[in-house]
Design an enzyme around this catalytic site. Structure first.
Site, PDB file in Angstrom:
ATOM      1  N   ASP A  12      11.488  27.882-138.729  1.00 12.29           N
ATOM      2  CA  ASP A  12      10.857  26.634-139.175  1.00 12.29           C
ATOM      3  C   ASP A  12      11.783  25.715-140.354  1.00 12.29           C
ATOM      4  OD1 ASP A  12       8.596  28.167-137.529  1.00 12.29           O
ATOM      5  OD2 ASP A  12       7.660  29.335-139.965  1.00 12.29           O
ATOM      6  N   LYS A  15      14.854  22.642-137.185  1.00 13.82           N
ATOM      7  CA  LYS A  15      15.633  22.307-135.805  1.00 13.82           C
ATOM      8  C   LYS A  15      15.243  21.267-135.228  1.00 13.82           C
ATOM      9  CE  LYS A  15      15.143  26.588-135.311  1.00 13.82           C
ATOM     10  NZ  LYS A  15      14.746  27.000-136.066  1.00 13.82           N
ATOM     11  N   LYS A  17      14.404  18.420-135.179  1.00 12.67           N
ATOM     12  CA  LYS A  17      14.886  17.090-135.177  1.00 12.67           C
ATOM     13  C   LYS A  17      15.524  16.962-135.176  1.00 12.67           C
ATOM     14  CE  LYS A  17      13.988  15.128-139.461  1.00 12.67           C
ATOM     15  NZ  LYS A  17      13.497  14.090-140.520  1.00 12.67           N
ATOM     16  N   GLY A  39       8.187  27.551-132.196  1.00 13.17           N
ATOM     17  CA  GLY A  39       7.689  26.418-131.908  1.00 13.17           C
ATOM     18  C   GLY A  39       8.716  25.395-132.906  1.00 13.17           C
ATOM     19  N   HIS A  40       8.514  24.159-132.114  1.00 13.35           N
ATOM     20  CA  HIS A  40       9.968  23.133-132.527  1.00 13.35           C
ATOM     21  C   HIS A  40       8.514  21.870-132.654  1.00 13.35           C
ATOM     22  CE1 HIS A  40      13.249  25.196-132.231  1.00 13.35           C
ATOM     23  NE2 HIS A  40      12.822  25.558-130.733  1.00 13.35           N
ATOM     24  N   THR A 128       4.120  37.482-133.639  1.00 12.28           N
ATOM     25  CA  THR A 128       3.393  36.014-132.780  1.00 12.28           C
ATOM     26  C   THR A 128       2.150  36.042-132.103  1.00 12.28           C
ATOM     27  OG1 THR A 128       4.836  35.273-131.408  1.00 12.28           O
ATOM     28  CG2 THR A 128       5.342  34.344-133.383  1.00 12.28           C
ATOM     29  N   GLN A 224      13.838  30.516-134.009  1.00 12.07           N
ATOM     30  CA  GLN A 224      13.369  31.071-134.710  1.00 12.07           C
ATOM     31  C   GLN A 224      14.620  31.014-135.997  1.00 12.07           C
ATOM     32  OE1 GLN A 224      13.172  33.058-132.235  1.00 12.07           O
ATOM     33  NE2 GLN A 224      11.311  32.194-131.726  1.00 12.07           N
ATOM     34  N   ARG A 305       2.610  29.365-144.584  1.00 10.20           N
ATOM     35  CA  ARG A 305       3.744  29.777-144.528  1.00 10.20           C
ATOM     36  C   ARG A 305       3.591  30.388-145.921  1.00 10.20           C
ATOM     37  NH1 ARG A 305       6.042  25.281-141.406  1.00 10.20           N
ATOM     38  NH2 ARG A 305       5.540  26.281-139.136  1.00 10.20           N
TER      39      ARG A 305
HETATM   40  P1  IMP Z   1       7.363  38.134-132.964  1.00  9.15           P
HETATM   41  O1  IMP Z   1       9.066  36.961-132.667  1.00  9.15           O
HETATM   42  O2  IMP Z   1       6.310  37.436-132.200  1.00  9.15           O
HETATM   43  O3  IMP Z   1       7.792  39.598-132.307  1.00  9.15           O
HETATM   44  O4  IMP Z   1       7.236  38.095-134.274  1.00  9.15           O
HETATM   45  C1  IMP Z   1       8.222  38.820-135.089  1.00  9.15           C
HETATM   46  C2  IMP Z   1       8.366  38.061-136.500  1.00  9.15           C
HETATM   47  O5  IMP Z   1       9.454  37.312-136.371  1.00  9.15           O
HETATM   48  C3  IMP Z   1       6.836  37.497-137.017  1.00  9.15           C
HETATM   49  O6  IMP Z   1       7.168  37.251-138.294  1.00  9.15           O
HETATM   50  C4  IMP Z   1       7.654  35.714-137.181  1.00  9.15           C
HETATM   51  O7  IMP Z   1       5.887  35.217-137.629  1.00  9.15           O
HETATM   52  C5  IMP Z   1       8.645  35.661-136.786  1.00  9.15           C
HETATM   53  N1  IMP Z   1       8.773  34.738-136.271  1.00  9.15           N
HETATM   54  C6  IMP Z   1       8.942  34.427-134.827  1.00  9.15           C
HETATM   55  N2  IMP Z   1       9.304  33.326-134.235  1.00  9.15           N
HETATM   56  C7  IMP Z   1       9.178  32.305-135.379  1.00  9.15           C
HETATM   57  C8  IMP Z   1       9.482  31.207-135.619  1.00  9.15           C
HETATM   58  O8  IMP Z   1       9.111  30.172-134.349  1.00  9.15           O
HETATM   59  N3  IMP Z   1       9.186  30.362-136.772  1.00  9.15           N
HETATM   60  C9  IMP Z   1       9.450  31.559-137.471  1.00  9.15           C
HETATM   61  N4  IMP Z   1       8.740  32.860-137.856  1.00  9.15           N
HETATM   62  C10 IMP Z   1       8.610  33.284-136.688  1.00  9.15           C
END
Ligand code: IMP
Length: 425
Positions: A12, A15, A17, A39-40, A128, A224, A305
């Protein structure tokens, strides 16, 4: 020039932008890892685009978009994004290419993610629930995996699904007492996925090598952040892929040395979603100020967050493992109005000072951040277009971050729009 943009914190970082700005000079944009857990958000004019699977650069007409082999593809999400962009007049026909080797996230992966998290109670990872971990686990396990290329042969896929559902039902029933899943509805869904997605499916490694050989410029888009990297992040509170730039070569078949520049993205403070250690967390009114002002709520899950001070030790680690050449520092405007800013430049662990981030969470749990305090600023900076126009305190803060993390800051975000970016090169 081939550039990789990668997050240096826990995701988060903004990236989307940065990628969107750089995509202007790129012919091809590539996602090399993760799935719809990412999520972008990109804001163009008054339009807001939230993408989870497509590379952020795909909203630019004419840019070729590649989803690499290490991305886990949720077909419902991807088809939704393709249709969503088409409704807004942006077509991906003829310019989206999905690796035939990318693994597919199906309903039972999401179910497994949810069942496992629920059963873990307090020990849960805070995923997620997008089925990411279970899909990567099936990839590594091999016997029960579905890849994009499998959609080309419905007969063989049907057989495979029968075999997989049988296995999953036994597993979910025995471990969680869950109701069995039927194979019929899933097979129908897969037939629809095949109709829609096979036309986009190809050998993307060959495509990328040919493109790079022909001198086309490629932008690689990390998902990520580096601290969520399966091997180099704060395991087990990580995602299930190599989300640092180390995932690039394996994630799309392009060797690291073919990428000429690695641009790291970090926020001017730190956030993380989900569980896990976070030494600079401010679970207080400072954290709330940052959360409200920076709109720090997840794009994918809407979760608030966790927020804290800039962690120079963590970002310096991302710079080192990611071979980072320069930084984009985002959300500087969010800090406007804070009287003083704390910046962490070292940790104290067991009475010893260290500047190397311990990814091992047992050591990280012992880390006490060592802060230096810098003056804040009150002036509105969201319309500032050059570094020299920033208030002195903001410039000093940026320069100090450069010194602590050991990398020049080339871009500074002062607001959500593409235009609200100071470029310093
Ligand atoms: P998963 O990727 O859904 O298995 O989640 C594992 C961990 O990565 C959790 O703490 C999520 O909140 C974190 N996470 C996964 N994708 C993102 C992202 O795009 N941004 C921030 N945290 C993420």
């Amino acid at each position: 020039m081939n550039i990789c943009v990668v997050g240096l914190q826990w995701g988060d970082e903004g990236k989307g932008k940065v990628v969107d700005i750089l995509a202007e000079d790129s012919e091809i944009v590539v996602r090399y890892g993760g799935g719809s857990n990412a999520g972008h958000t990109v804001v163009i004019g008054d339009e807001r685009f939230a993408l989870h699977l497509l590379p952020s650069g795909s909203i630019r007409p004419g840019v070729t978009c590649v989803i690499g082999n290490a991305v886990v593809v949720d077909p419902d999400v991807l088809i939704g994004e393709i249709d969503g962009l088409a409704e807004r007049g942006i077509s991906l026909d003829g310019r989206l290419f999905i690796s035939e080797n990318a693994h597919v996230v199906l309903d039972y992966h999401k179910r497994e993610d949810q069942l496992r998290e629920e059963s873990l109670g307090k020990q849960k990872l805070g995923t997620t629930i997008r089925g990411i971990g279970p899909c990567y686990a099936d990839k590594v396990g091999r016997s029960y995996a579905v890849r994009m290329g499998d959609f080309r042969d419905p007969g063989r896929l049907g057989e495979k699904l029968g075999h997989i559902i049988d296995y999953k039902n036994k597993l979910f029933g025995a471990l969680y007492g869950a109701e069995p899943i039927g194979v019929g509805a899933l097979a129908e869904k897969c037939a629809r996925y095949a109709d829609r997605l096979v036309p986009f499916t190809t050998d993307t490694t060959e495509l990328l090598h040919e493109a790079i050989g022909a001198g086309r410029s490629v932008l690689f888009e990390g998902a990520q952040g580096s601290l969520l990297d399966l091997d180099h992040g704060t395991f087990p509170y990580v995602t299930s892929s190599n989300s640092s730039s180390l995932g690039l070569p394996a994630g799309c078949g392009v060797p690291a040395r073919m990428v000429e520049k690695y641009l790291g993205v970090a926020k001017a403070y730190t956030t993380r979603v989900g569980a896990g250690p976070f030494p600079c967390e401010q679970d207080n009114e400072i954290g709330q100020y940052i959360r409200d002002k920076g709109n720090e709520y997840g794009t994918t899950t809407g979760r608030p967050r966790r927020c804290g001070w800039f962690d120079g030790v963590a970002v310096a680690y991302g710079v080192k493992i990611g071979s980072i050449d320069a930084l984009a520092l985002m959300h500087l405007d969010t800090l406007t109005g804070l009287k003083e800013l704390n910046l962490c430049h070292a940790y104290e662990i067991d009475g010893k000072s260290t500047t190397f981030f311990p990814a091992n969470i047992d050591r990280l749990a012992l880390a006490r951040p060592v802060y230096e305090t810098l003056p804040g600023w009150d002036e509105e900076i969201s319309e500032v277009t050059s570094f020299d126009e920033l208030p002195t305190a903001a410039r000093d803060y940026v320069r100090r971050i450069e010194a602590v993390v050991g990398s020049p800051i080339e871009m500074i975000g002062v607001g959500p729009k593409r235009s609200q970016t100071i470029v310093r090169t």
